[in-house]
Design a protein around this motif. Sequence first.
Motif, short mmCIF file in Angstrom:
data_model
loop_
_atom_site.label_atom_id
_atom_site.label_comp_id
_atom_site.label_asym_id
_atom_site.label_seq_id
_atom_site.Cartn_x
_atom_site.Cartn_y
_atom_site.Cartn_z
N HIS A 113 0.84 -1.22 0.00
CA HIS A 113 0.00 0.00 0.00
C HIS A 113 0.87 1.25 0.00
O HIS A 113 1.54 1.56 0.99
CB HIS A 113 -0.90 -0.01 1.24
N HIS A 172 1.47 5.46 -1.97
CA HIS A 172 0.95 6.58 -2.79
C HIS A 172 2.14 7.20 -3.52
O HIS A 172 2.75 8.16 -3.03
CB HIS A 172 0.24 7.62 -1.92
N HIS A 191 -9.39 1.84 0.39
CA HIS A 191 -9.11 2.59 1.63
C HIS A 191 -10.40 2.52 2.43
O HIS A 191 -11.37 3.20 2.10
CB HIS A 191 -8.82 4.05 1.31
N HIS A 208 -6.08 -0.11 5.63
CA HIS A 208 -6.23 0.73 6.83
C HIS A 208 -7.17 0.10 7.86
O HIS A 208 -6.73 -0.35 8.90
CB HIS A 208 -6.68 2.17 6.49
N ASP A 211 2.54 3.06 2.92
CA ASP A 211 1.53 4.10 2.65
C ASP A 211 2.14 5.40 2.10
O ASP A 211 1.80 5.82 1.01
CB ASP A 211 0.70 4.38 3.90
#
Length: 427
Positions: A56, A58, A209, A241, A308
């Motif tokens: 996970h 970004h 998410h 999450h 993340d």
Amino acid sequence: MIGLLVKNATLADGRKVDIACAGGKIAEVSPVITAEARETIDATGCLVSPPFIDAHFHMDATLSLGLPRYNQSGTLLEGIRLWGELKPLLTHEAVIERAMRYCDLAVSQGLLAIRTHVDVCDDRLLCVEALLEVRKRVKPYIDLQLVAFPQDGFYRDPSARTNLLRALDLGVDVVGGIPHGERTMADGARSMTELCAIAAERGLLVDIHCDETDDPWSRHVEALVYETQRLGLKGRVVGSHLTSMHSMDNYYASKLIGLMAEAELHATPNPLINITLQGRHDTYPKRRGMTRVPELRAAGITVSFGHDCVMDPWYPLGQGDMLEAASMGIHVALMTSPEQMRWAFDAVTVNPAKALHLEGYGIEKGCNADFVVLQAKNPVEALRLKANRLKVIRRGKVIAETPERVAALHLDGRPATVNGADYAPRA
Ligand code: FE2
């Protein structure tokens, strides 16, 4: 002909083996291999692990810390607002440049597979096009999966639905969502129905998410597991999450965990982020805000720890070290027994391989010849030391090396050098 031979490796399960690689694959794993090889690595005393995986991330936001300003409150919501301020200022080239730099860092850390969410709430689809380009450029050394992520809400943002479908048409791999970001609980649940239907229709995986809040009534994971069952998506869906589970009533959580296990949902908590973003509205005591990892695990759910964020609107720290993410997971979830710490190593290696449906992963004959030689004797020591990655190997070739980490001491009458891996408890 064997291209690469690794001698005297210690595997995560404790076996001592030699590993022979040919044609980018593992040709043989056995206690002693004597065949000739073009290159030989002596891994005596070193843990040899399959590569780290970040389930996970970004990548469209990474390394943008301070642009256009810093997150002062430290909350998820300010991070989302800040990202909204940055989005119109992004350029295709800058997103690619930051992502490529992050991928260099990842390779140096033995992190060779990353699932990154990419924001589709932008009519230009600038981040989507940039990360599709990055996926192509890094393909020889990183398996990059892209998730179409409607950051501003699948329904809340009027063009998100259209743009998510456009992103999938362009080749984004996985369907994402953010039900707790919709205007109402009902919209959140409805988004799970539609997003799972899109995935089922296109034969894609799902990564949501889900319930990244401290609100115990944020229960969209219930809708997610319902749709997973209804649409035959068992084993193909990840709930990322899941922090509201921390604050839920115990009775409801116990029912929910059973439903999640039944739907073969995978879970990806992100300990570095959730220990800093959650609990921000609390005075004291402050909740830890990470999902219920030991309980999920006990129910047979595949749990992976994700990183993340690294230096972006949500998190100012990080260096692509999945051992750091797993170490934080151990701390936040209070999982310090030897067996639990050993499991935490799986949560950044074999577990995410399963959640991401990676093929050819592992140190077995026939798998891809991808692995990391660590300056540690076993998985728990690797976690304790955030062990140095001595060599990173992809398809049988060394693609990154770091010298052994040894400190020289200048103390009268004491040993001249100190290596963290030499330390063990003494009677
Ligand atoms: Fe995320």
